[in-house]
Design a protein around this motif. Structure first.
Motif, PDB file in Angstrom:
ATOM      1  N   GLN A 183       0.821  -1.206   0.000  1.00  0.00           N
ATOM      2  CA  GLN A 183       0.000   0.000   0.000  1.00  0.00           C
ATOM      3  C   GLN A 183       0.861   1.265   0.000  1.00  0.00           C
ATOM      4  N   MET A 184       1.993   1.214   0.706  1.00  0.00           N
ATOM      5  CA  MET A 184       2.884   2.378   0.709  1.00  0.00           C
ATOM      6  C   MET A 184       3.464   2.634  -0.679  1.00  0.00           C
ATOM      7  N   GLY A 211       8.449   4.886   6.413  1.00  0.00           N
ATOM      8  CA  GLY A 211       9.880   4.757   6.204  1.00  0.00           C
ATOM      9  C   GLY A 211      10.645   4.634   7.507  1.00  0.00           C
ATOM     10  N   ALA A 212      10.185   5.338   8.538  1.00  0.00           N
ATOM     11  CA  ALA A 212      10.856   5.262   9.842  1.00  0.00           C
ATOM     12  C   ALA A 212      10.671   3.899  10.495  1.00  0.00           C
ATOM     13  N   SER A 218      14.968   1.501   3.286  1.00  0.00           N
ATOM     14  CA  SER A 218      13.672   2.180   3.260  1.00  0.00           C
ATOM     15  C   SER A 218      13.249   2.588   1.859  1.00  0.00           C
ATOM     16  N   GLU A 219      14.106   2.341   0.850  1.00  0.00           N
ATOM     17  CA  GLU A 219      13.802   2.727  -0.534  1.00  0.00           C
ATOM     18  C   GLU A 219      13.442   4.213  -0.616  1.00  0.00           C
ATOM     19  N   GLY A 220      14.003   5.017   0.285  1.00  0.00           N
ATOM     20  CA  GLY A 220      13.801   6.458   0.245  1.00  0.00           C
ATOM     21  C   GLY A 220      12.484   6.940   0.821  1.00  0.00           C
ATOM     22  N   TYR A 221      11.716   6.060   1.449  1.00  0.00           N
ATOM     23  CA  TYR A 221      10.417   6.478   1.969  1.00  0.00           C
ATOM     24  C   TYR A 221      10.552   7.579   3.008  1.00  0.00           C
ATOM     25  N   PHE A 222      11.439   7.412   3.953  1.00  0.00           N
ATOM     26  CA  PHE A 222      11.548   8.380   5.035  1.00  0.00           C
ATOM     27  C   PHE A 222      12.022   9.738   4.523  1.00  0.00           C
ATOM     28  N   ALA A 223      13.133   9.760   3.811  1.00  0.00           N
ATOM     29  CA  ALA A 223      13.701  11.027   3.342  1.00  0.00           C
ATOM     30  C   ALA A 223      12.753  11.726   2.366  1.00  0.00           C
ATOM     31  N   ARG A 224      12.196  10.950   1.403  1.00  0.00           N
ATOM     32  CA  ARG A 224      11.292  11.559   0.434  1.00  0.00           C
ATOM     33  C   ARG A 224      10.010  12.026   1.116  1.00  0.00           C
ATOM     34  N   GLY A 225       9.481  11.191   2.011  1.00  0.00           N
ATOM     35  CA  GLY A 225       8.257  11.572   2.719  1.00  0.00           C
ATOM     36  C   GLY A 225       8.442  12.824   3.547  1.00  0.00           C
ATOM     37  N   LEU A 226       9.598  12.945   4.219  1.00  0.00           N
ATOM     38  CA  LEU A 226       9.853  14.120   5.054  1.00  0.00           C
ATOM     39  C   LEU A 226      10.031  15.375   4.201  1.00  0.00           C
ATOM     40  N   ASP A 227      10.655  15.227   3.044  1.00  0.00           N
ATOM     41  CA  ASP A 227      10.774  16.375   2.133  1.00  0.00           C
ATOM     42  C   ASP A 227       9.396  16.833   1.665  1.00  0.00           C
TER      43      ASP A 227
END
Length: 589
Positions: A183-184, A211-212, A218-227
């Protein structure tokens, strides 16, 4: 802030684009989803928010199998689930698949050391999640829509520790992790198609939190999501802490999302961003600003009061002190508070598109509360009410303000193909507005005006308010005037009405001379309303800020006929009124 008129050509282009996109999605999505592999993520990092909100009574009903929303209900019993049965409506199905009810279910039972104990509610939540995955875990055109998907993922991820992770390394827990990843991935792919909104802010928060939680790459989930989240905060959270939609409820919901995420990240040992923490700091006093004497929100621009206990839980978990201020210059409201009285007044105009889809056309509308609760209200709105009432509740006549003729300041987009594409947008801005405030030894003075009627009638609306230092004497003056430097459009008379809607707990008795009325709150405290306009009329009204159906209440109406070439100081164009508290009728013991 301004709101441009929607052009037919831009809507037509949007229609063709949307139609083509919809056709492509309907043909291609099932095949794309078949290729969307979730992988086999290992156990997620444990992390919990600093607080949980929910209604225990509603949770008990859910635990017994009764799912109720918007006056509609399905009972599946103690062991059943609602995923394969017919439900009452599309709106009900959206609520069901969003898992918004999970907060209420998990409010049932004791808590120890901030963690939900292993109990029936947690077992029931896991069972409902597992059965949902069995039936809908691959993809579904309805319940994988971004709005439903975002809410579902949010509630699963917030309650992951320990509710959904408590099977450890078992196959059910692995299946849940795989479903979350699937789903993510889909949400990340759909993210940029979500219009700017609270939903888009929440979607960015979901991807950040997901991502956290990942223990592997994390396939960039955390960094991209936070941006993305920082971008949405910059776009949606105003410098004074309000939401750009000017809705108190949207402000609270955004604070809940950001604070829950921030405390989860802290528990996980991950640092968020400076943008995130500074937004929370700004929003806490803003939510406090919107609170009435009963600890709940004012009903403006599509939002209801919300639950007082949940609001207090959120504010208590936030850093710093939730101390309200008097004026928010960017969100554009004023607050007069003295003694046991709180008056909130909307001194703003229509928010910019696309944040105007729930905006009300009622500048200078106000609400007044006392220690016994709400006294003067707007008719209000909450999403559990029948949808057919939505547009009428956005008009000025549904608010405690002045209406010129049968019109509202500004204009909604007419119903039809345009609203099917652009949504229930505002066609013409209900403004501009201005306001000034003075605080003196005897009390507080506020003068505000708007020009939402100016283009059609040549008249502006000015409202002056006064509240004494003990909060028991509140006076107002409404006037219609030709602004300086402008010429009258005509010399005709224009009918107007000033409305004061009262909470269902208030009983109103009109005097024989129709110049005053007695107001009684909950059979205990009385207020005297007087006016030099009129004669006063006592009429029926409805209240929709709470509950699942309109509740009958009362309103006082001051009618008049204003001259179109007046400066607002003549008796035809100026009406004065007042609320004065009488000796308390409360009985002790």
């Amino acid at each position: 802030m301004s709101s441009a008129r929607l052009s037919t050509s831009s809507l037509l282009l949007a229609a063709l684009s949307a139609k083509g996109s919809a056709v492509a999605d309907s043909l291609g999505e099932p095949f794309r989803m078949m290729r969307l592999r979730a992988g086999r993520p290992g156990p997620f990092h444990p992390a919990s928010p600093a607080y949980h909100i929910g209604d225990k009574d509603k949770g008990q009903d859910l635990l017994s199998g009764k799912f109720t929303y918007g006056g509609q209900s399905v009972d599946v019993g103690l062991q059943g689930d609602p995923w394969t049965i017919t439900v009452p409506s599309t709106r009900y199905a959206a609520w069901l698949h969003s898992f918004e009810w999970m907060n209420d279910l998990l409010a049932v039972g004791p808590k120890a050391k901030g963690k939900v104990e292993e109990k029936a509610a947690a077992l029931r939540a896991r069972s409902l999640v597992d059965n949902w995955i069995t039936h809908y875990g691959v993809w579904n055109h309805f319940n994988w829509e971004p709005e439903i998907l975002t809410s579902r993922l949010w509630h699963w991820l917030i309650h992951w520790t320990p509710v959904l992770s408590s099977d450890g390394a078992g196959p059910k827990a692995a299946q849940r992790r795989g479903s979350v990843m699937r789903q993510m991935k889909y949400l990340r792919r759909q993210y940029k198609s979500i219009p700017p909104s609270v939903l888009r802010l929440q979607a960015a928060a979901v991807l950040t939190l997901g991502g956290a939680r990942l223990t592997e790459k994390s396939e960039g989930y955390f960094a991209r999501g936070l941006d993305w989240l920082d971008d949405e905060i910059d776009a949606q959270i105003l410098p004074d802490g309000g939401h750009i939609s000017r809705s108190p409820e949207d402000t609270l919901n955004c604070l809940d999302i950001l604070l829950s995420l921030d405390t989860c990240l802290a528990d996980r040992g991950v640092e968020g961003s400076r943008t995130l923490s500074r937004a929370i700091d700004r929003m806490v006093p803003m939510v406090a600003f919107f609170l009435h004497s009963d600890g709940r929100l004012g009903s403006f621009n599509g939002g209801g009061p919300s639950d007082a206990a949940n609001i207090r839980t959120i504010l208590d978990a936030a850093p710093g002190e939730a101390r309200p201020f008097a004026y928010c210059p960017h969100t554009q409201y004023q607050r007069l508070a003295a003694g046991e009285s709180v008056l909130l007044i909307d001194t703003g105009e229509t928010p910019p598109r696309p944040f105007d889809l729930n905006a009300h056309l009622a500048p200078l509308a106000f609400e007044l509360s006392t220690d016994l609760g709400r006294l003067v209200v707007n008719c209000g709105w909450n999403d559990a009410q029948p949808p057919g009432w939505r547009r009428p509740m956005r008009s000025s006549a549904a608010h405690s303000t002045l209406s010129l003729g049968a019109e509202s300041p500004g204009e909604l987009l007419p119903k039809g193909w345009k609203t099917r594409i652009a949504g229930e947008a505002v066609l013409e801005n209900a403004g501009p507005t201005k306001g000034t405030r003075k605080e003196q030894e005897g009390g507080m003075w506020l003068e505000s005006n708007h020009q939402g009627y100016l283009s059609r009638t040549g008249l502006g609306h000015r409202r002056r308010l006064f509240m004494s230092t003990d909060g028991v004497d509140i006076r107002g003056e409404d006037s219609l005037y030709v602004p300086l430097g402008r010429s009258p459009q005509s010399r005709e008379e224009r009918p107007f009405e000033i409305r004061f809607h009262f909470h269902p707990d208030v009983r109103v008795s009109l005097s024989q001379d129709q110049a005053s009325a007695l107001l009684v709150q909950r059979g205990q405290a009385g207020w005297r309303f007087r006016t030099d306009g009129g004669p006063l009329r006592l009429e029926d009204s409805v209240y929709l800020a709470e509950g699942v159906k309109p509740v009958r209440c009362q309103q006082l109406v001051i009618p008049g006929r204003a001259l179109s070439d007046n400066d607002g100081e003549g008796r035809t164009n100026r009406v004065r009124w007042s609320f004065r508290k009488l000796e308390s009728r409360r009985r002790d013991g």
